[in-house]
Design a protein around this motif. Structure first.
Motif, PDB file in Angstrom:
ATOM      1  N   GLY A 112       0.812  -1.217   0.000  1.00  0.00           N
ATOM      2  CA  GLY A 112       0.000   0.000   0.000  1.00  0.00           C
ATOM      3  C   GLY A 112       0.844   1.265   0.000  1.00  0.00           C
ATOM      4  N   VAL A 113       1.856   1.309   0.852  1.00  0.00           N
ATOM      5  CA  VAL A 113       2.714   2.492   0.906  1.00  0.00           C
ATOM      6  C   VAL A 113       3.577   2.574  -0.358  1.00  0.00           C
ATOM      7  CG1 VAL A 113       4.598   3.593   2.176  1.00  0.00           C
ATOM      8  CG2 VAL A 113       2.691   2.603   3.421  1.00  0.00           C
ATOM      9  N   ALA A 114       4.066   1.426  -0.839  1.00  0.00           N
ATOM     10  CA  ALA A 114       4.870   1.437  -2.058  1.00  0.00           C
ATOM     11  C   ALA A 114       4.049   1.917  -3.259  1.00  0.00           C
ATOM     12  CB  ALA A 114       5.429   0.041  -2.323  1.00  0.00           C
ATOM     13  N   PHE A 115       2.799   1.453  -3.375  1.00  0.00           N
ATOM     14  CA  PHE A 115       1.932   1.918  -4.462  1.00  0.00           C
ATOM     15  C   PHE A 115       1.694   3.427  -4.349  1.00  0.00           C
ATOM     16  CE2 PHE A 115      -0.407  -2.443  -4.814  1.00  0.00           C
ATOM     17  CZ  PHE A 115       0.693  -2.982  -5.466  1.00  0.00           C
ATOM     18  N   MET A 116       1.448   3.897  -3.129  1.00  0.00           N
ATOM     19  CA  MET A 116       1.201   5.326  -2.921  1.00  0.00           C
ATOM     20  C   MET A 116       2.417   6.144  -3.316  1.00  0.00           C
ATOM     21  SD  MET A 116       2.009   8.013  -0.578  1.00  0.00           S
ATOM     22  CE  MET A 116       2.496   7.188   0.893  1.00  0.00           C
ATOM     23  N   VAL A 117       3.601   5.732  -2.896  1.00  0.00           N
ATOM     24  CA  VAL A 117       4.816   6.474  -3.240  1.00  0.00           C
ATOM     25  C   VAL A 117       5.027   6.480  -4.753  1.00  0.00           C
ATOM     26  CG1 VAL A 117       7.335   6.449  -3.040  1.00  0.00           C
ATOM     27  CG2 VAL A 117       5.936   6.154  -1.009  1.00  0.00           C
ATOM     28  N   ALA A 118       4.791   5.342  -5.393  1.00  0.00           N
ATOM     29  CA  ALA A 118       4.957   5.270  -6.848  1.00  0.00           C
ATOM     30  C   ALA A 118       3.995   6.221  -7.560  1.00  0.00           C
ATOM     31  CB  ALA A 118       4.746   3.835  -7.326  1.00  0.00           C
ATOM     32  N   LEU A 119       2.752   6.271  -7.111  1.00  0.00           N
ATOM     33  CA  LEU A 119       1.772   7.164  -7.741  1.00  0.00           C
ATOM     34  C   LEU A 119       2.092   8.633  -7.483  1.00  0.00           C
ATOM     35  CD1 LEU A 119      -1.505   5.172  -7.021  1.00  0.00           C
ATOM     36  CD2 LEU A 119      -0.419   5.551  -9.252  1.00  0.00           C
ATOM     37  N   VAL A 120       2.543   8.948  -6.271  1.00  0.00           N
ATOM     38  CA  VAL A 120       2.894  10.335  -5.957  1.00  0.00           C
ATOM     39  C   VAL A 120       4.090  10.766  -6.796  1.00  0.00           C
ATOM     40  CG1 VAL A 120       3.854  11.822  -4.151  1.00  0.00           C
ATOM     41  CG2 VAL A 120       1.876  10.407  -3.661  1.00  0.00           C
ATOM     42  N   VAL A 121       5.110   9.920  -6.890  1.00  0.00           N
ATOM     43  CA  VAL A 121       6.284  10.268  -7.682  1.00  0.00           C
ATOM     44  C   VAL A 121       5.925  10.376  -9.161  1.00  0.00           C
ATOM     45  CG1 VAL A 121       8.525   9.388  -8.463  1.00  0.00           C
ATOM     46  CG2 VAL A 121       7.966   9.381  -6.038  1.00  0.00           C
ATOM     47  N   ALA A 122       5.071   9.498  -9.645  1.00  0.00           N
ATOM     48  CA  ALA A 122       4.727   9.491 -11.068  1.00  0.00           C
ATOM     49  C   ALA A 122       3.825  10.656 -11.476  1.00  0.00           C
ATOM     50  CB  ALA A 122       4.049   8.169 -11.424  1.00  0.00           C
ATOM     51  N   PHE A 123       2.847  11.012 -10.633  1.00  0.00           N
ATOM     52  CA  PHE A 123       1.837  11.960 -11.085  1.00  0.00           C
ATOM     53  C   PHE A 123       1.729  13.255 -10.272  1.00  0.00           C
ATOM     54  CE2 PHE A 123       0.199   7.721 -12.287  1.00  0.00           C
ATOM     55  CZ  PHE A 123       0.251   7.879 -13.664  1.00  0.00           C
ATOM     56  N   LEU A 124       2.221  13.274  -9.048  1.00  0.00           N
ATOM     57  CA  LEU A 124       1.980  14.442  -8.193  1.00  0.00           C
ATOM     58  C   LEU A 124       3.240  15.194  -7.791  1.00  0.00           C
ATOM     59  CD1 LEU A 124      -0.687  12.861  -5.819  1.00  0.00           C
ATOM     60  CD2 LEU A 124      -1.083  14.318  -7.802  1.00  0.00           C
ATOM     61  N   THR A 125       4.372  14.871  -8.366  1.00  0.00           N
ATOM     62  CA  THR A 125       5.630  15.483  -7.939  1.00  0.00           C
ATOM     63  C   THR A 125       5.608  16.997  -8.062  1.00  0.00           C
ATOM     64  OG1 THR A 125       6.827  13.493  -8.574  1.00  0.00           O
ATOM     65  CG2 THR A 125       8.131  15.480  -8.307  1.00  0.00           C
TER      66      THR A 125
END
Length: 160
Positions: A112-125
């Protein structure tokens, strides 16, 4: 030795039941008794709390860097701090899920945390300093915890 000494006590069943109850009480030590809640609700709430914990830890690290370096940029310490924040969030989520007797209490927070970090880095940086990110990251973490549960159940079926 008389024949009476070889007999089992009449209350052996009561003694065994008491021992079983004692073992059961010890196994429940450290767990909280709560009314039964839907697992999806528990996962969403723990994910939400992990999202808020991530935001709080990032904010604290920025304030610490600002205090000691006079800038919110942590420089070479930025990546190790981020890794530490992710690990702490995973551990907190795992502790919460294990206390609530959820299945896969270590795998779900990890994913869950890994997916969240991946999505934040990919789309919300580019939007991390926007005020709405305070609501997006916890909501996103709640969703990724639910997705991680789905993945964990699929992996469990694949093993069977």
């Amino acid at each position: 030795m008389s024949h009476d000494d070889d007999r089992m006590p009449d209350d052996l069943e009561a003694v065994l039941e008491a021992a079983d109850e004692e073992d059961e009480a010890e196994s429940r030590a450290g767990r909280y008794d709560a009314p039964p809640l839907p697992p999806a609700l528990i996962l969403a709430v723990v994910g939400l709390l992990c999202g808020f914990a991530t935001i709080a830890l990032v904010w604290l690290s920025e304030r610490s860097c600002d205090r000691f370096r006079d800038t919110t940029n942590c420089g070479a310490l930025g990546l190790p701090l981020l890794v530490l924040i992710v690990v702490v969030t995973m551990v907190l989520g795992g502790l919460a899920l294990s206390r609530l007797a959820m299945p896969h209490p270590k795998l779900i927070p990890f994913l869950g945390v890994a997916f969240m970090v991946a999505l934040v880095v990919a789309f919300l940086t580019g939007h991390l300093d926007s005020p709405w990110i305070l609501a997006v990251v916890p909501a996103l973490t709640a969703i990724t915890f639910l997705l991680a549960n789905l993945v964990a159940r699929l992996l469990e079926r694949a093993d069977a």
